[in-house]
Each structure stands twice: as C-alpha cells, then as structure tokens.
Write a protein that holds these residues in place. Structure first.
Motif, mmCIF file in Angstrom:
data_model
loop_
_atom_site.group_PDB
_atom_site.id
_atom_site.type_symbol
_atom_site.label_atom_id
_atom_site.label_comp_id
_atom_site.label_asym_id
_atom_site.label_seq_id
_atom_site.Cartn_x
_atom_site.Cartn_y
_atom_site.Cartn_z
ATOM 1 N N ASP A 1 -3.029 -3.173 -2.333
ATOM 2 C CA ASP A 1 -3.787 -2.001 -2.756
ATOM 3 C C ASP A 1 -3.725 -1.940 -4.277
ATOM 4 O O ASP A 1 -2.785 -2.446 -4.892
ATOM 5 N N ASP B 1 0.868 -1.185 0.000
ATOM 6 C CA ASP B 1 0.000 0.000 0.000
ATOM 7 C C ASP B 1 0.894 1.222 0.000
ATOM 8 O O ASP B 1 1.932 1.241 0.684
ATOM 9 N N ASP B 2 0.510 2.258 -0.750
ATOM 10 C CA ASP B 2 1.362 3.442 -0.796
ATOM 11 C C ASP B 2 1.197 4.335 0.427
ATOM 12 O O ASP B 2 1.912 5.315 0.586
ATOM 13 N N GLN B 3 0.275 3.998 1.309
ATOM 14 C CA GLN B 3 0.100 4.749 2.546
ATOM 15 C C GLN B 3 0.752 3.997 3.708
ATOM 16 O O GLN B 3 0.320 2.905 4.072
ATOM 17 N N THR B 4 1.777 4.596 4.263
ATOM 18 C CA THR B 4 2.504 3.971 5.362
ATOM 19 C C THR B 4 1.586 3.677 6.547
ATOM 20 O O THR B 4 1.717 2.635 7.202
#
Length: 219
Positions: free
Chosen positions: A55, A9-12
């Motif tokens: 994601d 996912d690009d959101q940490t």
C-alpha cells in the motif's frame, strides 16, 4: 518452490483478505505482514520474500519510499503497488520507485493470484495502455526531440519501432502482427531494448518511451 509474499497495508482487514486468498493457492506462501513502510523494511529483511504487496498511503514511512529502499536494498523483492484508483499519482511514483506494477485493492481474487505469479516470474502487472494513461495524466509534457533521440540512439531502427509500439500499449502479439514478425522475435527485440537502455521491465520501457515522445498524451 512456492512464491514468498509479504503484505503491507495499514488496514488489517485488507491484509487478512489478501492472506485468505493467497493461502488457498498452494503455491504462494505469505511469510510476513506489516502495517507501515518502516515495518515493511524489517519484515522484508527478515523473510526475504519474492514479492511485496505494498500500500502507498500509510502513516510514517509511506509505501513509495519503502518501495525505493526495498528495490535498492540487499534483498530487492519485487513490489506490486496497491491502490484504490488506477489513475493515482501514487501509482506513477511507485512505478518510478521500482515497483513492477500495480493492483486495485478491489481486484478479483484470480487477478490478485495472477499478479503475484506474474511478478514473481519477472514480468509486470500494469497493462502498458493503463501505465501510459497514468504517465500522460501526471507528467503532462515530453522532453525536446533532440534529448529523446540522444537517449534512444543506442537502439536499432527495428528496436525503436518495437519500443514505440510498446509505449502505445500494444501487446507482443499485436506488435508481431503490426511489424510482420514472430512473437519470439518481438520478445528478443524487447529484451535487447531493456538491456541497452538499462530498464528493469516493460513498465519502465513504457515510462521511458512516453518521456521520449514515442506516444501522444492520452486525454
């Protein structure tokens, strides 16, 4: 043996939240993380996980293509698509690319853990009724009946009945009650259906059943 998982996912913050939940289980081990599809391919190649939480909307190589490459690669880990909305065109694309189902990002911790365990065991995590709703929403039409009959010609009459009920969203116990069969017999029929039609799991069976016109579109 623990289930090996990779988080993509690009959101940490999303990855951190999922890791915290999974690390509490004792039987699920997060072995890697990635912020995009390209990184995911590298991490999967190095760690060889059982399950990838993927994601789809990421910069660079998106989750759909990453899923396709993972599933056709030398280490075809099972993939769960992560999405914000259950009616999402990316979900259907992910299922077609080989994902074993999908999970909402705001799912309860218990649902996340259950999904990972279920997929690791070889099952799917998208309820057939929800999958059918997705397909109806984004495909819009079915092929001619002759084409459907040709694709399903390898099935017995009973197997076709079971596939029809699977496509319509019934669970194995509901199919057993409808056809007056034991649940184990339903599972046997479903296994034969998957083998004859070269399908990976129940999700693919629902997609094929809908494409062959075994269920009416859901509005």
């Amino acid at each position: 043996m623990s289930v090996r998982v990779v988080l993509v996912d690009d959101q940490t913050l999303v990855r951190t939240g999922f890791r915290l939940v999974l690390d509490e289980t004792g039987d699920i081990d997060v072995v890697g993380e990635a912020a995009d599809g390209a990184q995911a391919l590298d991490v999967v190649a190095r760690t060889r996980p059982d399950v990838v939480l993927m994601d789809v909307r990421m910069p660079g190589l998106d989750g759909i293509e990453a899923t396709r490459r993972i599933r056709t690669g030398p280490h075809p880990a099972r993939v769960i698509i992560l999405t914000t909305f259950d009616l999402d065109e990316y979900v259907l694309a992910g299922l077609r690319a080989g994902a074993s189902g999908f999970l909402l990002k705001d799912a309860l911790a218990a649902d996340l853990v259950s999904a990972v365990r279920v997929v690791a065991a070889g099952e799917s995590v998208a309820a057939p009724s929800v999958t059918r709703r997705l397909i109806a929403h984004y495909l819009g039409s079915t092929p001619p009946r002759a084409a459907a009959d040709q694709r399903l010609a390898v099935l017995t009459g009973r197997e076709r009945e079971v596939l029809t009920l699977v496509t319509r969203g019934l669970s194995n116990p509901e199919i057993a009650a409808t056809l007056v069969l034991s649940e184990s017999t339903v599972k046997t029929h479903l296994g034969r259906i998957l083998a004859k039609l070269d399908l990976r799991d129940r999700v693919q069976a629902v997609i094929l059943g809908y494409e062959c016109g075994l269920a009416d579109p859901v509005q």
